[in-house]
Design an enzyme around this catalytic site. Structure first.
Site, PDB file in Angstrom:
ATOM      1  N   LYS A 116       0.818  -1.211   0.000  1.00 19.18           N
ATOM      2  CA  LYS A 116       0.000   0.000   0.000  1.00 19.18           C
ATOM      3  C   LYS A 116       0.861   1.275   0.000  1.00 19.18           C
ATOM      4  O   LYS A 116       0.436   2.301  -0.515  1.00 19.18           O
ATOM      5  CB  LYS A 116      -0.914   0.044   1.226  1.00 19.18           C
ATOM      6  CG  LYS A 116      -1.795  -1.180   1.445  1.00 19.18           C
ATOM      7  CD  LYS A 116      -2.964  -1.217   0.480  1.00 19.18           C
ATOM      8  CE  LYS A 116      -4.079  -2.176   0.833  1.00 19.18           C
ATOM      9  NZ  LYS A 116      -3.748  -3.578   1.053  1.00 19.18           N
TER      10      LYS A 116
HETATM   11  C1  LIG Z   1      -4.444  -4.711   0.593  1.00 19.59           C
HETATM   12  C2  LIG Z   1      -3.692  -5.981   0.563  1.00 19.59           C
HETATM   13  C3  LIG Z   1      -4.004  -6.990  -0.359  1.00 19.59           C
HETATM   14  C4  LIG Z   1      -5.162  -6.896  -1.309  1.00 19.59           C
HETATM   15  O1  LIG Z   1      -4.995  -5.878  -2.257  1.00 19.59           O
HETATM   16  P1  LIG Z   1      -6.253  -5.345  -3.076  1.00 19.59           P
HETATM   17  O2  LIG Z   1      -5.753  -4.191  -3.856  1.00 19.59           O
HETATM   18  O3  LIG Z   1      -7.279  -4.942  -2.036  1.00 19.59           O
HETATM   19  O4  LIG Z   1      -6.750  -6.456  -3.916  1.00 19.59           O
HETATM   20  C5  LIG Z   1      -3.196  -8.119  -0.371  1.00 19.59           C
HETATM   21  N1  LIG Z   1      -2.175  -8.259   0.486  1.00 19.59           N
HETATM   22  C6  LIG Z   1      -1.849  -7.327   1.392  1.00 19.59           C
HETATM   23  C7  LIG Z   1      -0.712  -7.559   2.321  1.00 19.59           C
HETATM   24  C8  LIG Z   1      -2.596  -6.147   1.458  1.00 19.59           C
HETATM   25  O5  LIG Z   1      -2.257  -5.206   2.350  1.00 19.59           O
END
Ligand SMILES: *Cc1c(COP(=O)(O)O)cnc(C)c1O
Length: 472
Positions: A116
């Protein structure tokens, strides 16, 4: 070449906007998601020329055509440079090979150890610059299954023009995830532990965005994965990693641990910009709405099952709406009908032609708890490499793809550092991974958070009482 790209809502009933307005708006006023009128094209020659460039320069180059205003494009190079200077690895998103034609793309070298950060660090800077330019304040409300909240808090803490309110499901995030959100002293950060699931938090968020008086009163802005700027920022590492394994001369597949469908949608955007992607593989955990939807054509949320990959414990995959919009030939009425059906009867059927279009580009696999643990153990045994449990679902799905098509390299996106989920790792390999020291030191202060019941009105008044934008 000035494209003057503008954005429309998937539901077709909100005004078309410029990039800067989409950046602040998050969800469209008609409940839809903003998407560009067209995807900018990158030629094979341009892709080849990315080799050897810095990540920040590549990001600026690929993102610029998505911006509407010339001034924003000029600011972009500085923004990407400063955003990615917060990362602990010089390559920002390095690749590691763990088997023949199987690569792990490490997206966890940012300040909160999850992918993120790649989007959020840039989003924070973009938003702050737009607010400065317009002399405005904003209130950011986000719902998180763990990692988005921490990434948003880290990107926005201390910014004078923004107050941040993060809702997370009480008791359903890991200790490290919680502390990253609560061990923060900055006064503009408010962490709310919601008595409910992530989907409850996301539902409240969606209703707040549809509550026009509230939205205006606090100048609501969104940073969840529906925010278009995040999707665009995530598109960049598909290009950098594909180039590392041979694009544009060689096709590449990607396996993506998926929850809200933001990350894998970014891969789809990269493909439609011209990146030669063979297959996009959606990996889910036991919460398999996407795998079921792609297999059966029926999009039907069920109860959320807690798993060892909590950031994927989601049953409503918001960004899927953007894919569905394209897959229906950008048919606003079909999208409105689908989401009306979802609200009224809890499900919708993907129209046959749209389902065929989706299956032509995407594979999907649901990876259970035992398989996840087994994959962490296997990769440790075979390659001496520790996968976090989210990443393990992607690697498992990647191996299944390679069994069918061993000649096309697969890049599995590693979405979190294993030290964020030490219990899951210990279960699989008998030892606990260590947090990088710079991160561990930050998680020692007192925790600040407020527990609130799952009630939209209560949350709305909590925010309105504290947001500085509401007082101005
Ligand atoms: C947010 C997240 C996901 C999923 O990503 P999306 O964009 O919501 O599909 C997968 N793994 C981790 C560690 C995350 O923080």
């Amino acid at each position: 070449m000035d494209l003057k790209l503008r954005y429309l809502s998937t539901r077709g009933e909100a005004a078309q906007l410029a990039f800067d307005d989409v950046l602040l708006a998050g969800l469209a006023t008609d409940g839809g998601l903003y998407t560009p009128l067209a995807y900018p094209h990158v030629s094979p020659k341009d892709i080849a020329a990315l080799a050897g460039q810095s990540y920040a320069d590549t990001a600026a180059q690929l993102i610029a055509p998505f911006l509407t205003e010339e001034a924003a494009r000029e600011a972009l190079r500085e923004q990407t440079k400063s955003a990615y200077a917060t990362f602990r690895h010089r390559a920002i998103a390095p690749l590691t090979q763990i088997a023949d034609n199987l690569f792990v793309l490490e997206l966890f070298h940012g300040p909160t150890l999850a992918f993120k950060d790649l989007a959020m660090q840039l989003l924070g800077r973009m938003m702050n610059d737009v607010l400065e330019k317009r002399n405005l304040r904003a209130t950011i409300v986000g719902a998180t299954s763990g990692d988005t909240g921490a990434a948003a808090i880290e990107a926005f803490r201390g910014l004078p023009r923004v107050d941040v309110f993060i809702l997370y499901p009480h008791g359903r995030v890991s200790d490290v995830q919680r502390k990253q959100m609560t061990c923060v002293a900055d006064e503009n950060i408010h962490t709310i532990a919601l008595e409910g699931t992530f989907d409850d938090a996301q539902n409240i968020l969606k209703r707040l965005f549809r509550n026009q008086p509230f939205r205006e009163r606090v100048s609501l802005a969104g940073v969840n994965s529906i925010n278009w700027a995040r999707v665009v920022a995530q598109m960049v590492y598909y290009f950098t990693s594909a180039v590392s394994v041979g694009a544009p001369h060689r096709r590449v597949s990607f396996a993506v641990p998926t929850g809200n469908f933001g990350d894998v949608l970014a891969g789809y955007i990269a493909k439609h910009m011209g990146l030669p992607i063979e297959r996009l593989i959606v990996a889910t955990n036991a919460n398999d709405i996407l795998a079921r939807a792609i297999a059966t054509g029926r999009y039907e949320p069920r109860g959320v099952t807690p798993t060892q990959s909590p950031s994927m414990d989601i049953q409503v995959s918001s960004n899927f709406e953007r894919l569905l919009f394209d897959a229906t030939g950008r048919d606003h009425a079909a999208i409105r009908a689908a989401f009306a059906s979802l609200e009224q009867s809890g499900a919708f059927d993907i129209p046959a032609a749209a389902l065929a279009a989706i299956r032509a580009e995407f594979d999907a696999a649901s990876v259970g708890e035992a398989e996840t643990t087994d994959e962490i153990a296997r990769t440790w045994r075979d390659a001496g490499y520790v996968l976090d449990p989210h990443t393990a679902t992607g690697v498992r799905a990647a191996r299944a793809r390679l069994a069918q098509d061993p000649a096309t390299p697969v890049v599995a996106l590693s979405t979190a550092h294993p030290a964020k989920f030490p219990e899951a790792i210990e279960r699989a390999i008998g030892k606990r991974p260590l947090l990088p020291e710079s991160i561990a030191a930050r998680l020692e202060g007192p925790e600040r958070f407020t527990i609130l019941e799952n009630d939209e009105a209560r949350i709305a008044s909590f925010i309105a009482e504290r947001a500085r934008a509401a007082r101005a």
